[in-house]
Design a protein around this motif. Structure first.
Motif, short mmCIF file in Angstrom:
data_model
loop_
_atom_site.label_atom_id
_atom_site.label_comp_id
_atom_site.label_asym_id
_atom_site.label_seq_id
_atom_site.Cartn_x
_atom_site.Cartn_y
_atom_site.Cartn_z
N ASP A 122 1.05 11.53 -3.12
CA ASP A 122 0.81 11.13 -4.29
C ASP A 122 1.02 9.70 -4.18
N LEU A 123 2.42 9.80 -3.87
CA LEU A 123 3.42 8.46 -3.40
C LEU A 123 2.45 7.75 -2.46
N TYR A 124 2.16 8.87 -1.37
CA TYR A 124 2.01 7.72 -0.28
C TYR A 124 0.42 7.28 -0.13
N HIS A 125 -0.40 7.84 -0.73
CA HIS A 125 -2.45 7.16 -1.71
C HIS A 125 -1.18 6.00 -2.18
N GLN A 126 -0.95 6.52 -3.60
CA GLN A 126 -0.35 4.51 -4.15
C GLN A 126 0.10 3.45 -3.90
N SER A 127 1.01 3.56 -2.79
CA SER A 127 1.91 3.09 -2.58
C SER A 127 0.88 2.41 -1.52
N LEU A 128 0.40 3.43 -0.52
CA LEU A 128 -0.99 2.83 0.58
C LEU A 128 -1.47 1.88 -0.18
N GLN A 129 -2.22 1.96 -2.14
CA GLN A 129 -3.54 1.33 -2.48
C GLN A 129 -2.53 -0.43 -2.55
N LEU A 130 -0.89 -0.35 -3.37
CA LEU A 130 -0.62 -1.23 -3.08
C LEU A 130 -0.17 -2.00 -2.83
N VAL A 131 0.28 -1.74 -0.85
CA VAL A 131 0.03 -1.87 0.62
C VAL A 131 -0.89 -3.42 0.74
N ARG A 132 -2.11 -2.62 0.53
CA ARG A 132 -3.38 -2.70 1.15
C ARG A 132 -3.81 -4.17 -0.31
N GLN A 133 -3.34 -4.29 -1.24
CA GLN A 133 -3.25 -5.29 -2.78
C GLN A 133 -2.47 -6.29 -1.92
N PHE A 134 -1.26 -5.67 -1.11
CA PHE A 134 -0.46 -6.88 -0.68
C PHE A 134 -1.04 -7.24 0.27
N GLN A 135 -0.98 -6.96 1.33
CA GLN A 135 -2.20 -7.40 2.57
C GLN A 135 -2.99 -8.30 1.77
N VAL A 136 -3.90 -8.52 0.91
CA VAL A 136 -4.89 -8.55 0.36
C VAL A 136 -3.97 -10.83 -0.55
N GLU A 137 -3.35 -10.31 -1.26
CA GLU A 137 -2.59 -11.42 -1.78
C GLU A 137 -1.60 -12.51 -0.58
N ARG A 138 -1.28 -11.75 0.14
CA ARG A 138 -0.34 -12.63 1.21
C ARG A 138 -1.51 -13.21 2.19
N THR A 139 -2.53 -13.07 2.66
CA THR A 139 -3.70 -13.61 3.44
C THR A 139 -4.63 -14.53 3.28
N ARG A 140 -4.69 -14.13 1.41
CA ARG A 140 -4.86 -15.31 0.86
C ARG A 140 -4.15 -16.28 0.29
N TYR A 141 -3.08 -15.65 0.48
CA TYR A 141 -1.60 -17.25 -0.06
C TYR A 141 -1.83 -18.42 0.88
N ARG A 142 -1.42 -17.34 2.27
CA ARG A 142 -1.03 -18.46 3.98
C ARG A 142 -2.45 -18.69 4.07
N SER A 143 -3.87 -18.61 3.34
CA SER A 143 -4.76 -19.23 3.61
C SER A 143 -5.34 -20.51 2.93
#
Lengths: 127, 175
Positions: free
Chosen positions: A105-126
């Motif tokens: 459960d922690l793995y799948h929930q954390s994975l969602q957070l990582v994906r969300q973070f990647q989107v945020e960071r990619t948007r920030y960098r652009s």
């Protein structure tokens, strides 16, 4: 002992239930990271079948050494997806490991957070 | 440029580490979001490639699910001019530690790596000073969450606020 030191593709983490058309990850040659309970393993063919809830995936383990297979244990594999002529998927594993004890459960929930973070960071960098 | 993180092993996910900005200087310096000058990093992931040249180096890559971080662990203590100027006994000990660490890095294991951020052929890599193999199957997930927390609560904050928050962050598990 040695293996290729050249750049290798990162295996994108994907749940088995999401690994079907029209997902862009359901593509021949896609580098993926999958996780599931070992349901079957054939010593003759070196093909394993992992399951996660009601989804399953065949894993070609011929390149894996020093990994023992125990039905009922949880395994993680990284490798390339091969789409067979009958549209069935098979992961050609480069590496694998037993992850018994992983909090799924922690793995799948954390994975969602990582994906969300990647989107945020990619948007920030652009910007 | 803010240098308050310069000596810290900054925990970064691979996709962030691999997109650090490099200066055109020789040697290059690295910056996070063009705000923080950084020189050291900590990464964790599954070892997906391994090239061992005994007495020279171990090159390997760790995949954390967001990218693959190239790493190099130098093993050239017997031939390097840098070590020729140091006490032989000390160099032998350093070489033994490095060789011991190299023998732990195996395909499929999960490695936590610390070291200097360097560049090889224009690509970011870690020149390893310490590597440990994680046994806890949850180690990678906890690393993801550490990276997210640090990015949001520490690395993105002004220096004064970061100093207050730093005590809350598990940055020194390896020391």
């Amino acid at each position: 002992m040695a293996s290729s030191g050249s750049a290798v593709e990162s295996g994108a983490p994907v749940s088995l239930k999401d690994l079907r058309p029209p997902s862009p990850l359901f593509a021949d040659g896609a580098s993926l990271r999958v996780l599931g309970k070992l349901q079957e393993y054939s010593v003759e063919t070196t093909v394993a079948i992992i399951v996660d809830r009601d989804a399953s995936l065949k894993i070609d383990t011929q390149h894996l050494r020093d990994l023992s297979f125990r039905v009922g244990s949880i395994y993680q594999f990284i490798g390339e997806l091969r789409i067979q002529p009958d549209n069935e998927a098979l992961l050609q594993a480069r590496v694998g490991r037993n992850v018994d004890g992983l909090d799924l459960d922690l793995y799948h929930q954390s994975l969602q957070l990582v994906r969300q973070f990647q989107v945020e960071r990619t948007r920030y960098r652009s910007t | 440029m803010d240098k308050s993180l310069f000596l810290v092993h900054v925990k970064l996910l691979a996709f962030d580490l691999l997109s650090l900005a490099q200066s055109p200087t020789n040697p290059p310096t690295f910056s996070l979001d063009h705000r923080f000058s950084i020189s050291r990093a900590e990464a964790l992931g599954v070892v997906v490639s391994r090239e061992h040249k005994p007495g020279r180096f171990l090159k390997f890559a760790v995949d954390d699910g967001t990218g693959c971080v190239p790493c190099v662990l130098w093993l050239n203590h017997a031939t390097s001019p840098y070590f020729a100027r140091q006490r032989p006994q000390g160099v032998r000990q350093i070489a033994e530690v490095a060789n011991g660490q190299a023998s732990l890095v195996k395909l499929g294991s999960v490695a936590r790596v610390r070291g200097r951020i360097t560049s090889y052929r224009g690509e970011v890599q870690i020149t390893v000073s310490r590597v440990v193999v994680e046994r806890d199957p949850n180690a990678e997930v906890l690393h993801w969450l550490d990276c997210l927390k640090l990015a949001r609560r520490v690395y993105g904050k002004p220096t004064t606020m970061r100093n207050t928050l730093h005590g809350l962050c598990p940055m020194d598990k390896m020391t």
